[in-house]
Design a protein around this motif. Structure first.
Motif, PDB file in Angstrom:
ATOM      1  N   ARG A 178       0.840  -1.204   0.000  1.00  0.00           N
ATOM      2  CA  ARG A 178       0.000   0.000   0.000  1.00  0.00           C
ATOM      3  C   ARG A 178       0.872   1.249   0.000  1.00  0.00           C
ATOM      4  O   ARG A 178       0.603   2.214  -0.728  1.00  0.00           O
ATOM      5  N   ALA A 179       1.904   1.237   0.830  1.00  0.00           N
ATOM      6  CA  ALA A 179       2.769   2.407   0.946  1.00  0.00           C
ATOM      7  C   ALA A 179       3.575   2.640  -0.318  1.00  0.00           C
ATOM      8  O   ALA A 179       3.755   3.783  -0.759  1.00  0.00           O
ATOM      9  N   VAL A 180       4.055   1.580  -0.939  1.00  0.00           N
ATOM     10  CA  VAL A 180       4.956   1.708  -2.091  1.00  0.00           C
ATOM     11  C   VAL A 180       4.185   1.918  -3.391  1.00  0.00           C
ATOM     12  O   VAL A 180       4.561   2.754  -4.214  1.00  0.00           O
ATOM     13  N   ALA A 181       3.109   1.161  -3.591  1.00  0.00           N
ATOM     14  CA  ALA A 181       2.446   1.164  -4.897  1.00  0.00           C
ATOM     15  C   ALA A 181       1.009   1.661  -4.884  1.00  0.00           C
ATOM     16  O   ALA A 181       0.430   1.906  -5.947  1.00  0.00           O
ATOM     17  N   GLY A 182       0.418   1.818  -3.709  1.00  0.00           N
ATOM     18  CA  GLY A 182      -1.006   2.123  -3.643  1.00  0.00           C
ATOM     19  C   GLY A 182      -1.423   3.419  -4.318  1.00  0.00           C
ATOM     20  O   GLY A 182      -2.463   3.479  -4.972  1.00  0.00           O
ATOM     21  N   LEU A 183      -0.620   4.475  -4.183  1.00  0.00           N
ATOM     22  CA  LEU A 183      -0.992   5.758  -4.774  1.00  0.00           C
ATOM     23  C   LEU A 183      -0.806   5.767  -6.289  1.00  0.00           C
ATOM     24  O   LEU A 183      -1.600   6.362  -7.017  1.00  0.00           O
ATOM     25  N   ARG A 184       0.244   5.103  -6.781  1.00  0.00           N
ATOM     26  CA  ARG A 184       0.523   5.107  -8.220  1.00  0.00           C
ATOM     27  C   ARG A 184      -0.323   4.095  -8.986  1.00  0.00           C
ATOM     28  O   ARG A 184      -0.706   4.344 -10.128  1.00  0.00           O
ATOM     29  N   PHE A 185      -0.616   2.970  -8.364  1.00  0.00           N
ATOM     30  CA  PHE A 185      -1.300   1.884  -9.083  1.00  0.00           C
ATOM     31  C   PHE A 185      -2.474   1.358  -8.255  1.00  0.00           C
ATOM     32  O   PHE A 185      -2.478   0.220  -7.804  1.00  0.00           O
ATOM     33  N   PRO A 186      -3.493   2.200  -8.047  1.00  0.00           N
ATOM     34  CA  PRO A 186      -4.594   1.818  -7.152  1.00  0.00           C
ATOM     35  C   PRO A 186      -5.392   0.611  -7.638  1.00  0.00           C
ATOM     36  O   PRO A 186      -5.842  -0.197  -6.822  1.00  0.00           O
ATOM     37  N   LYS A 187      -5.583   0.470  -8.946  1.00  0.00           N
ATOM     38  CA  LYS A 187      -6.368  -0.668  -9.436  1.00  0.00           C
ATOM     39  C   LYS A 187      -5.651  -1.986  -9.183  1.00  0.00           C
ATOM     40  O   LYS A 187      -6.262  -2.964  -8.745  1.00  0.00           O
ATOM     41  N   ALA A 188      -4.355  -2.016  -9.461  1.00  0.00           N
ATOM     42  CA  ALA A 188      -3.588  -3.245  -9.248  1.00  0.00           C
ATOM     43  C   ALA A 188      -3.584  -3.619  -7.767  1.00  0.00           C
ATOM     44  O   ALA A 188      -3.801  -4.784  -7.407  1.00  0.00           O
ATOM     45  N   VAL A 189      -3.356  -2.658  -6.898  1.00  0.00           N
ATOM     46  CA  VAL A 189      -3.310  -2.951  -5.468  1.00  0.00           C
ATOM     47  C   VAL A 189      -4.694  -3.364  -4.960  1.00  0.00           C
ATOM     48  O   VAL A 189      -4.821  -4.276  -4.129  1.00  0.00           O
ATOM     49  N   TYR A 190      -5.736  -2.757  -5.492  1.00  0.00           N
ATOM     50  CA  TYR A 190      -7.106  -3.127  -5.109  1.00  0.00           C
ATOM     51  C   TYR A 190      -7.381  -4.595  -5.430  1.00  0.00           C
ATOM     52  O   TYR A 190      -7.910  -5.338  -4.599  1.00  0.00           O
ATOM     53  N   ARG A 191      -6.979  -5.025  -6.621  1.00  0.00           N
ATOM     54  CA  ARG A 191      -7.228  -6.426  -7.008  1.00  0.00           C
ATOM     55  C   ARG A 191      -6.356  -7.385  -6.192  1.00  0.00           C
ATOM     56  O   ARG A 191      -6.792  -8.472  -5.817  1.00  0.00           O
ATOM     57  N   LEU A 192      -5.147  -6.990  -5.931  1.00  0.00           N
ATOM     58  CA  LEU A 192      -4.259  -7.807  -5.107  1.00  0.00           C
ATOM     59  C   LEU A 192      -4.870  -8.027  -3.722  1.00  0.00           C
ATOM     60  O   LEU A 192      -4.880  -9.142  -3.189  1.00  0.00           O
ATOM     61  N   GLU A 193      -5.405  -6.961  -3.157  1.00  0.00           N
ATOM     62  CA  GLU A 193      -6.017  -7.076  -1.827  1.00  0.00           C
ATOM     63  C   GLU A 193      -7.280  -7.936  -1.867  1.00  0.00           C
ATOM     64  O   GLU A 193      -7.539  -8.721  -0.946  1.00  0.00           O
ATOM     65  N   ASN A 194      -8.064  -7.818  -2.927  1.00  0.00           N
ATOM     66  CA  ASN A 194      -9.294  -8.608  -3.028  1.00  0.00           C
ATOM     67  C   ASN A 194      -9.008 -10.097  -3.100  1.00  0.00           C
ATOM     68  O   ASN A 194      -9.822 -10.918  -2.647  1.00  0.00           O
ATOM     69  N   LEU A 195      -7.874 -10.473  -3.648  1.00  0.00           N
ATOM     70  CA  LEU A 195      -7.514 -11.887  -3.698  1.00  0.00           C
ATOM     71  C   LEU A 195      -7.335 -12.465  -2.297  1.00  0.00           C
ATOM     72  O   LEU A 195      -7.556 -13.659  -2.079  1.00  0.00           O
TER      73      LEU A 195
END
Length: 295
Positions: A178-195
């Motif tokens: 979240r800290a490293v990639a969450g702001l730049r790539f919100p869709k990717a991090v959102y899907r990663l978390e949903n898994l």
């Protein structure tokens, strides 16, 4: 023996030709669950080994790999790149470890793009294999476990190539992504978390209770340390992945398990909060496209 004393002893061993310390222990980012970790390259070692010595994790590699991994094309196929890139050199008389690190720190945009392409192609192949898992019994859980493995081992590192960053490997991983990639790539991090189907403190508490009787003693100890420090999703991520790794045979024999054992495994894997079977694979495919497009 303290980690500092072990580091000195390793550096003084004539078979050991490089030593580095990895992880947050001994840094400004240390926390109560920081695990002292050393990487060593040793003469006479035939294959990579992981072992524990007095609470210190040792990642041991043959000396020949220290020589070989100076070549980026070999390193990107074989080496634990994140560990090498983020570790702190303790002993490096040949200078080879430092050379490997400088290569990783100074990769060009073209090299990073090629590496990202390699990872996404591997992920696509793995997801095609996972898609072949049939429904019924524990098969939807096997597909979920495989989708998570692809996301964590291949797609998240591929996403980080866009930032020229390296994956956190400690229990705090969800908090790090979240800290490293969450702001730049919100869709990717959102899907990663949903898994993973995180559920905060309540879900972490349920997962910890479900470990009883499943032989997850060390995993429960580490997850509890994360829970007590407030890293609830980190605790859950660890237990989800370690349960899938250590109890894959149970998932393959799902129909033959007792209802009590199925209930515990179901809680640990997050069956009520995560996509199962084809839905998990489809979500991982969406993550794959987000990584490719940088979303």
């Amino acid at each position: 023996m303290t980690p500092e004393r072990l580091g000195e002893r390793l550096s003084g061993d004539r078979k050991v030709r490089a030593v580095a310390q990895a992880g947050s222990y001994g840094t400004d980012y240390a926390w109560a669950g920081s695990q002292p970790t050393f990487l060593t390259f040793e003469r006479g070692l035939l294959s990579a080994q992981t072992e524990m010595r007095g609470g210190v994790r040792l990642e041991r590699f043959p000396y020949e790999q220290l020589e070989a991994w100076r070549d980026w094309d070999l390193a990107r196929q074989q080496a634990p790149l994140a560990l090498l890139a983020t570790s702190r050199v303790v002993y490096d008389p040949t200078g080879f470890y430092g050379r490997i690190q400088r290569t990783l720190w100074n990769l060009s945009a073209a090299q990073l793009a090629a590496y990202r392409s390699d990872l996404t192609l591997q992920a696509e192949d793995a997801l095609n294999a996972a898609e072949g898992v049939q429904s019924g019994g524990g098969q939807p859980l096997l597909a979920l476990a495989d989708a998570r493995r692809v996301a964590l081992d291949l797609l998240y590192p591929a996403l980080l190539t866009r930032l020229h960053a390296w994956a956190e490997f400690e229990i705090r991983l969800p908090h790090a992504w979240r800290a490293v990639a969450g702001l730049r790539f919100p869709k990717a991090v959102y899907r990663l978390e949903n898994l993973y189907g995180f559920g905060g403190e309540a879900e972490a508490r349920r997962a910890l209770l479900a470990t009883r009787g499943l032989g997850l003693i060390e995993q429960e100890r580490r997850a509890r340390a994360a829970f007590q420090s407030g890293y609830y999703d980190g605790a859950v991520r660890l237990l989800r992945d370690e349960t899938a790794r250590l109890h894959r045979t149970d998932l393959e024999r799902w129909a033959y398990l007792s209802s009590a054992r199925r209930d515990k495994l179901g809680i640990l894997l997050g069956v009520t909060l995560s996509p199962l079977g084809p839905a998990a694979v489809d979500l991982a495919r969406q993550l794959l496209e987000d990584v490719r497009e940088g979303r």
